[in-house]
Write an enzyme that holds these catalytic residues in place. Structure first.
Site, mmCIF file in Angstrom:
data_model
loop_
_atom_site.group_PDB
_atom_site.id
_atom_site.type_symbol
_atom_site.label_atom_id
_atom_site.label_comp_id
_atom_site.label_asym_id
_atom_site.label_seq_id
_atom_site.Cartn_x
_atom_site.Cartn_y
_atom_site.Cartn_z
ATOM 1 N N LYS A 189 -10.143 -3.684 -1.594
ATOM 2 C CA LYS A 189 -9.104 -3.405 -2.659
ATOM 3 C C LYS A 189 -8.217 -4.414 -2.761
ATOM 4 O O LYS A 189 -7.746 -5.207 -2.003
ATOM 5 C CB LYS A 189 -8.447 -1.888 -2.199
ATOM 6 C CG LYS A 189 -7.539 -1.319 -3.145
ATOM 7 C CD LYS A 189 -7.273 -0.044 -2.485
ATOM 8 C CE LYS A 189 -6.328 0.923 -3.475
ATOM 9 N NZ LYS A 189 -6.089 2.315 -2.931
ATOM 10 N N SER A 237 -6.927 6.162 -5.684
ATOM 11 C CA SER A 237 -6.279 4.464 -6.443
ATOM 12 C C SER A 237 -7.493 3.514 -5.945
ATOM 13 O O SER A 237 -7.461 2.599 -6.779
ATOM 14 C CB SER A 237 -5.270 4.232 -5.849
ATOM 15 O OG SER A 237 -5.101 3.958 -4.499
ATOM 16 N N SER A 269 -6.684 8.402 -1.764
ATOM 17 C CA SER A 269 -7.196 7.332 -2.693
ATOM 18 C C SER A 269 -8.562 6.795 -2.153
ATOM 19 O O SER A 269 -9.067 5.936 -2.937
ATOM 20 C CB SER A 269 -6.188 6.256 -2.576
ATOM 21 O OG SER A 269 -5.158 6.550 -3.400
#
Lengths: 493, 92
Positions: free
Chosen positions: A77, A152, A176
Site C-alpha cells: 500500500k 482504504s 482498511s
C-alpha cells in the site's frame, strides 16, 4: 503461475519450474497488460524488481533456504515507506516524495527474498472506506468496475483479486484491510496491535494503525504475516517477541467456542450479507466448533469513539506536513505561516481536511472532555467488554461490512453514511485485537461477501487455524471474477 | 450543536488550513451531523472507568547510531541549498 497460491509459487521456483525473473517478468506484463483497468497500482517498480529477482535467484541457486515466500512478487500500500520508490499516500501532498529508508515491514519482505513490484492505490492518507478519496483516482472492483473496491487498502485487495499480484501489504486503522478484502473476495489479516512494526508506515492514527497481509487464502496470508511480524527496535509499541510461526495442521475445530454478536444482525445489515455470514458460522460448526449468540450493546458507540480518536490523532500526525522538509509547497506563500497554510490547503484533499478539522475540534479547549476524553473512556469500556468475552469464547464471528461493494460515487457525498459502514470493524482496532477477513459467498448482484473472525490479543494462531479449516471445507476463496466455472461449483446461495 | 463561521475560522487556525468557501459550507454541514452522532457518547456512564493505556511502549537503549546523510534528507525538500532547507524569513 497466476492460478496457484503464493506458497505454491515459491515451491515451484525452488523446484526450478520457473525462475524468479520469469515470474517477475510475467507479473509485470500482466499488470501492464491490464493497463490500469482497475487503477490498482500507483507505482510499478519494474527495474528495481528485476534487479532484485536476479539477486534472489542467485541466493536460491547457491542453496540458501531464504523463506517460504522466496521469489514471490509482492506489493505494498502506498503509505508504507519504500527506499528509493515514490511513496505518495495517494495525496498531492506527497507526490514526488521518495523515502530515504524502508519501513521495517518492507525491509523484511526483501530479507525474505520477496520481489517488490510496486505501490498500491488507496484512500488519501488511508482516510476512507472506498478508495475514492485518493488524488490518483478511484480503485475499481474487478468483480464490477462500476463499484468500489472498498478501502482504504482498495488497491491491494483489488490487485490480488484481479490476479495482478499474489500478495500485498495493506494497513488497517478501522477496517482498511478487512473491508476491501470482503468487497473483492480475498483474504486479509489485521494483526494484533504490536505484532507488526509501524516504523515507516506513514501515520494516520498511531494507536490504531497496523500493517497486515492480503492474499488469496489464509495460508498465504499467514506466511506473509510470519515474514513481517516480530519485535523491532524502531517501534517501541511492537512487542511481539518473535515472529509468528504458524505450523498447526489440525483439521478440526473441536473445543473451539465461537461467539456471534446477535445484535450485529439487525436491519442495517443487508439480508444477503447476513445469510452468507450465518452460513459461514454453520460451516465452522460442522467442523466441530461450538456456536453461541451474545449481545454486544457497546457496538452502537464504537464508530463514534473511533472517529473521535482517529481524527484527533490524525490532526496531530498530519501537522508534520508543512511544505518545508518534504512534500508539496504552495507557490502562493510569502511568509512562513503562509507556507504552512497554503501548502496544506492545496496539498490535502477534502476528506483529509474534514478529519483534521474534526480532530482539532475534539481536542480543542471546551470540547476535549465531552468528546476526546469521553471517547477514551468508551474505548476502555469496549476493551473491557472484549476481555470478558474472550473468557467465554475463543473466537468472535461477525460480518465485515453492512453491505457488499456499492456503486462508485454512491456514498462519497455522505461522510456519515460512509463512517457507519465501519460499524463491524472499528471496535477491533479500538481494542487492539487481531481479525481475519474471509470470503463466504455472493449477494443477489453476484458481488462478494466476507466475514471476519476476531480473537484475543496475539491469538493469530487460533484465527488462522479456523480460517484454514474453513477454506479447506469451502471454495468461496477460489472464486475468480473472470471464471464462472468455479463460481458454479460453489453454488449460488 | 451550531457549527458557525466563527468556529470554522477558529478550527482553520488550529489546523493551519485555509478552506475555500465551498469547503467551509460542506465541512460545516458534515461536522454538524457527525458531531451530533458523536455526542451520543454522553449516554455512556463512563466517568468512573479508568482510561487504559492504549499500548505498551518499550523504549530502546539510548545508543548512538549513524544518522541519515544530510544530502539524502534534503533530497525531498521543495526548496534547499547545499546544506539546509530554505523557507521564507521567520522574522522581519
Amino acid at each position: 503461475m497466476f492460478d496457484i497460491t503464493a506458497l505454491e509459487l515459491s515451491k515451484a521456483i525452488k523446484n526450478k519450474k520457473y525462475s524468479v525473473t520469469e515470474v517477475t517478468e510475467a507479473y509485470i506484463e500482466k499488470i501492464r497488460g491490464n493497463n490500469n483497468k482497475y487503477n490498482t497500482f500507483i507505482t510499478i517498480s519494474a527495474d528495481r524488481a528485476l534487479r532484485q529477482a536476479e539477486a534472489v535467484q542467485k541466493r536460491i541457486d547457491s542453496g540458501e533456504n531464504i523463506s517460504a515466500l522466496a521469489g514471490v512478487p509482492v506489493s505494498l500500500k502506498d503509505n508504507i515507506s519504500t527506499l528509493d520508490i515514490e511513496t505518495t499516500c495517494a495525496s498531492k501532498m506527497l507526490k514526488g516524495y521518495v523515502p530515504v529508508y524502508n519501513a521495517t515491514a518492507a525491509d523484511r519482505l526483501e530479507q525474505a527474498g520477496m520481489i517488490v513490484l510496486g505501490k498500491m492505490n488507496m484512500d488519501e492518507f488511508a482516510m476512507g472506506g472506498s478508495s475514492e478519496t485518493g488524488a490518483l483516482g478511484t480503485v475499481k472492483n474487478p468483480w464490477d468496475i462500476n463499484r468500489v473496491a472498498g478501502g482504504s487498502s482498495g488497491g491491494s485487495a483489488a490487485g490480488v483479486a484481479a490476479g495482478e499480484i499474489p500478495l500485498s501489504l495493506g494497513s488497517d486503522t478501522g477496517g482498511s484491510i478487512r473491508q476491501p478484502c470482503s468487497f473483492c473476495s480475498v483474504t486479509g489479516i489485521k494483526p494484533t496491535y504490536g505484532a507488526v512494526s509501524r516504523y515507516g508506515l506513514i501515520a494516520y492514527a498511531s494507536s490504531l494503525d497496523q500493517i497486515g497481509p492480503i492474499g488469496k487464502n489464509a495460508d498465504d496470508c499467514a506466511a506473509l504475516l510470519s515474514v513481517i511480524s516480530g519485535k523491532d527496535g524502531m517501534d517501541g509499541t511492537c512487542t511481539l517477541e518473535k515472529p509468528f510461526d504458524f505450523k498447526s495442521e489440525t483439521q478440526t475445530q473441536k473445543g473451539i467456542r465461537i461467539g456471534i454478536p446477535r445484535n450485529y444482525f439487525n436491519k442495517e445489515l443487508d439480508d444477503d450479507v447476513g445469510n452468507a455470514v450465518i452460513n459461514a458460522a454453520k460451516e465452522l460448526e460442522k467442523t466441530g466448533a461450538e456456536l453461541e449468540e451474545f449481545d454486544m450493546p457497546l457496538m452502537d458507540y464504537a464508530v463514534e469513539a473511533y472517529y473521535i480518536i482517529a481524527c484527533a490523532e490524525a490532526s496531530s500526525n498530519l501537522s508534520r506536513y508543512d511544505g518545508i522538509k518534504y512534500g508539496y509547497r504552495s507557490q502562493k506563500a510569502q511568509t512562513l505561516p503562509e507556507v504552512y497554510r497554503f501548502s496544506r490547503s492545496e496539498g490535502f484533499g477534502l476528506e483529509v481536511k474534514r478529519r483534521i478539522m474534526l480532530g482539532s475540534f475534539v481536542l480543542s479547549s471546551g470540547y476535549y472532555d465531552a468528546f476526546y476524553k469521553k471517547a477514551l473512556h468508551a474505548r476502555s469500556l469496549i476493551k473491557n467488554a472484549y476481555d470478558s468475552l474472550f473468557g467465554r469464547y475463543d473466537i468472535i464471528l461477525s460480518p465485515v461490512a453492512p453491505t457488499t461493494a456499492y456503486k462508485i460515487g454512491e456514498n462519497i457525498s455522505d461522510p456519515l453514511k460512509m463512517y457507519m459502514g465501519d460499524i463491524y470493524t472499528v471496535s477491533v482496532n479500538l481494542a487492539g485485537l487481531p481479525a481475519i477477513s474471509l470470503p463466504c459467498g455472493f449477494d443477489r448482484n453476484k458481488m462478494p461477501v466476507g466475514f471476519q473472525l476476531i480473537g484475543a490479543a496475539f491469538s493469530e494462531n487460533t484465527l488462522i487455524n479456523a480460517a484454514r479449516i474453513y477454506q479447506l471445507n469451502t471454495e468461496w476463496h477460489k472464486n475468480k471474477f473472470n471464471t464462472k466455472q468455479v463460481y458454479k461449483k460453489c453454488g449460488n446461495r | 450543536m451550531l457549527i458557525d463561521e466563527k468556529l470554522i475560522a477558529y478550527l482553520e487556525d488550529l489546523s493551519y488550513l485555509y478552506l475555500t468557501d465551498n469547503e467551509k459550507i460542506r465541512i460545516a454541514g458534515d461536522m454538524e451531523k457527525i458531531l451530533e452522532g458523536m455526542a451520543r457518547l454522553s449516554e455512556l456512564g463512563t466517568d468512573d472507568i479508568p482510561v487504559k493505556p492504549q499500548c505498551i511502549n518499550e523504549l530502546r537503549k539510548d545508543t548512538v547510531t549513524p544518522s541519515f546523510d544530510r544530502n539524502l534528507i534534503l533530497r525531498n525538500a521543495p526548496e534547499k541549498n547545499n546544506e539546509m532547507f530554505i523557507s521564507p524569513k521567520v522574522q522581519e
